[in-house]
Design an enzyme around this catalytic site. Structure first.
Site, PDB file in Angstrom:
ATOM      1  N   ARG B 245      81.577  53.740  28.910  1.00 33.69           N
ATOM      2  CA  ARG B 245      81.461  52.310  29.189  1.00 33.69           C
ATOM      3  C   ARG B 245      81.384  52.132  30.707  1.00 33.69           C
ATOM      4  NH1 ARG B 245      79.987  51.629  24.838  1.00 33.69           N
ATOM      5  NH2 ARG B 245      80.752  50.265  23.185  1.00 33.69           N
ATOM      6  N   GLU B 274      76.256  45.528  32.682  1.00 35.15           N
ATOM      7  CA  GLU B 274      74.930  45.638  32.084  1.00 35.15           C
ATOM      8  C   GLU B 274      74.562  44.365  31.352  1.00 35.15           C
ATOM      9  OE1 GLU B 274      76.257  49.219  29.873  1.00 35.15           O
ATOM     10  OE2 GLU B 274      75.420  48.264  28.095  1.00 35.15           O
ATOM     11  N   HIS B 292      71.548  52.175  28.312  1.00 35.83           N
ATOM     12  CA  HIS B 292      72.464  52.159  27.159  1.00 35.83           C
ATOM     13  C   HIS B 292      71.738  52.408  25.834  1.00 35.83           C
ATOM     14  CE1 HIS B 292      76.568  50.522  25.615  1.00 35.83           C
ATOM     15  NE2 HIS B 292      76.182  51.597  24.990  1.00 35.83           N
TER      16      HIS B 292
END
Lengths: 332, 342
Positions: B245, B274, B292
């Site tokens: 993360r 993000e 991601h």
């Protein structure tokens, strides 16, 4: 008695001390000319007489051109050994060397890990289709609109290795860590120990049953354009192609056509038929992964390669023979 | 099962047939798109009063926003289970769910291989500073003007922060590249689960790793676990990989550490805010950046969807979840160790 001469063709980047320490055994010289024509003249004029061994790099082809029959024929009589700094030595016409009694060495083994690393990197990059995502992100578009297609996991896929030499066997171990099943084709079947459980199959079977095909064989007369239109047609639809060996093994135009019609789903390439030129059909395809021939381009591996090649020069000066010789000359 | 319903928030893409088959044991409702406000008001209007289980798709956060206390408190009383599609569930307030008697599941294991694969890709790419080569080839410049020697992973020390399912899968792969594996967890794993990896303190992990991979979950105590003091402790020239993360790393501190040369390269799939990326990363050609997509494969996406449905079916048929989140299955004792709840 005058010291023998050793000719350096190209540049030593890392192992300077090692190279310079040869000066107690030989006079280390370089050609004066920076062009093929000039180099051929230097050879013919006798300026390089007394050279016993040549250390050549891949990049030195930019000065001398290929070590083809024309060039090999004018090398000084004294030159008995060519030590090539690289695993692939297709730049050297070995038959022409054999005809003149010149022995050729290359650099195996030191290249294995780095090349297999880039090979595995390209397998992952091509299977996962990372290129489109990286481009979208750098364009400020995050994943892009529309988002990129999903990729595929290597787990459970069949990796067909064409050429189970040092690099191929090194790749097998890494690919298996990702859950891939390895089959291979080699001119000769490997012992069970060397094959490590990989299944030996015919060339045809490798083409038709692999999900990913990796090229790990040398370029020579029989392997030039080994893969062309007919071979692509035999492959599974959706196959992924990865080449870290030599570009000319694959008919690049046929590859582009197979990508465009979807038969080949993606590819990962480190080498190209006419590098540094890359087929525009590849450059324009965002779904493939392209890197510029840098398989062994690390500090550690470049140093180890130079050390090995210098080691061959030293062996020639101290013992009159190479530490290793190219397979074609094994009987020399 | 008359009257019991399942609510799908977001999309199911690879297991539609299996979702439809759940219609045999549940009424199927869908909320494929909309807004947080609309969702909350539907909850309050009683539109979902027969819903006992929610299938929370991976992309549903952009529809409903975080499942924080405010939203969880608005969920209908009938709701007993939230089956979340994702290994990370930091956008769900687990404590708020527990207090309302709602059990939550995530999708561990199914994500392990794909996430570990991307971590190794990022490591190999970062060790080669490959991005400028990607760009120069595409621009017709072959190696370009920023072509640099990379480094081999062989014989380097690979440090894993968080040796869970993903961390172990990463370790297996890194080992195949000839790396020496060490890890830090809050507690050492039993030796038969370590796979030969050496357990070290957090300090030693930072001080002695050549490559550092983050594979731990994000929660209030791990936010910014890697910040300036941690970068200061790392080896000169370290390579940092993050597929866990973004907020685990203080992104601005990372950029500073790259400028100073402490961090030689970075390979990341996640970012603090993000989809916004710190310019210091975005404009840096020496790092490898992915948006991601750790589990973005056909096979893994389908496996994850199927696992959510298995949780959903177990919930309805047996009143329990297959892969309930750790925080609900276990509690911590005085020594900060997990003990199973009854």
């Amino acid at each position: 008695m005058t010291k023998p001469k050793v000719l350096l063709l190209g540049v030593i980047d890392h192992a300077h001390e090692s190279w310079n320490s040869l000066s107690s055994l030989a006079e280390l010289i370089e050609p004066a000319s920076r062009s093929r024509a000039g180099f051929l003249d230097e050879c013919r004029s006798g300026k390089l007489d007394g050279v016993v061994a040549a250390y050549r790099t891949f990049a030195s082809v930019n000065i001398t051109g290929l070590f083809d029959e024309e060039l090999v024929k004018v090398l000084p009589e004294s030159l008995r050994f060519i030590c090539h700094n690289g695993a692939g030595y297709d730049q050297v016409d070995v038959q022409a060397c054999t005809d003149r009694g010149i022995r050729v060495s290359n650099v195996p083994t030191a290249v294995d890990d780095a090349t297999a690393d880039v090979n595995m990197f390209l397998i992952l990059g091509a299977l996962r289709g990372f290129n489109t995502s990286m481009i979208a992100l750098r364009d400020g578009k995050w994943r892009g609109h529309p988002p990129p297609p999903l990729g595929h996991d290597p787990e459970g896929k069949t990796l067909g290795i064409l050429g189970m030499g040092g690099i191929g066997r090194n790749l097998k171990k890494k690919a298996e860590a990702f859950g891939m099943k390895v089959i291979y084709y080699n001119r000769n079947k490997l012992s069970d120990e060397l094959a490590g459980g990989a299944e030996y199959v015919s060339f045809e079977k490798l083409l038709s049953s692999s999900d990913v095909i990796s090229f790990n064989l040398p370029l020579n007369k029989t392997t030039r354009h080994l893969i062309s239109t007919r071979e692509f047609e035999k492959m599974k639809k959706g196959v992924v192609i990865v080449n870290t060996a030599r570009g000319a093994i694959i008919d690049e135009d046929a590859l582009v056509k197979a990508l465009d019609n979807g038969h080949v789903w993606s590819c990962g390439l480190d080498v190209y038929e006419e590098e540094p030129k890359v087929h525009p059909g590849l450059v324009a395809n965002p779904h493939v992964m392209l890197v510029p021939h840098m398989g062994t381009w690390t500090v550690e591996t470049q140093t180890a390669m130079e050390d090995w090649n210098i080691g061959n020069i030293r062996a020639v000066l101290e013992k009159g023979k190479l530490n290793n010789i190219v397979p074609e000359q094994a009987d020399m | 099962m008359v009257g019991k319903a399942a609510l799908l928030i977001g999309e199911i893409t690879h297991a539609r047939r299996e979702w439809q088959e759940c219609g045999a044991i549940l009424k199927l409702k869908e909320y494929p798109d909309g807004s947080r406000e609309e969702f909350v008001s539907k909850c309050r209007n009683g539109d979902f009063d027969d819903v006992t289980v929610i299938y929370r798709s991976n992309d549903s956060n952009k529809i409903t926003g975080n499942f924080n206390k405010e939203l969880v408190d608005a969920l209908p009383d009938s709701l007993k289970f939230i089956c979340h599609n994702g290994a990370g569930y930091d956008n769900i307030d687990i404590e708020a769910c527990t207090r309302r008697g709602i059990s939550v599941s995530s999708t561990p294991v199914a994500v392990n291989d794909a996430t570990a694969d991307i971590a190794i890709f990022l490591m190999l790419g970062a060790l080669r500073r490959i991005t400028s080569s990607f760009q120069s080839v595409r621009q017709g410049n072959w190696r370009g003007s920023n072509f640099q020697l990379g480094h081999d992973p062989k014989n380097k020390v690979f440090g894993i922060l968080g040796m869970g399912g993903i961390g172990s899968a990463v370790a297996t792969r890194a080992r195949a590249f000839g790396m020496k594996i060490q890890y830090h967890n809050r507690h050492q794993l039993p030796s038969n689960e370590e796979g030969g990896a050496e357990y070290v303190s957090f300090k030693e992990l930072l001080e002695t790793s050549d490559v550092l991979s983050l594979n731990l979950s994000l929660n209030p105590s791990t936010k910014h676990i890697i910040s300036k003091p941690q970068f200061d402790m790392m080896k000169e020239g370290v390579v940092v990989i993050n597929t866990a993360r973004g907020p685990l790393i203080d992104e601005a501190a990372l950029v500073e550490a790259m400028k100073s040369g402490k961090v030689w390269s970075v390979g990341v799939d996640v970012y603090e805010e993000e989809p916004k990326i710190h310019l210091g990363l975005l404009e840096n050609e020496n790092v490898v950046l992915l948006p991601h997509i750790g589990t973005a494969t056909f096979e893994t996406q389908r496996d994850m969807e199927l696992l959510v449905l298995e949780n959903l079916k177990d919930a309805v048929q047996y009143g329990r979840l297959k892969t309930q989140v750790l925080e609900q299955k276990y509690r911590k004792n005085e020594d900060d160790r997990w003990l199973r709840n009854h």
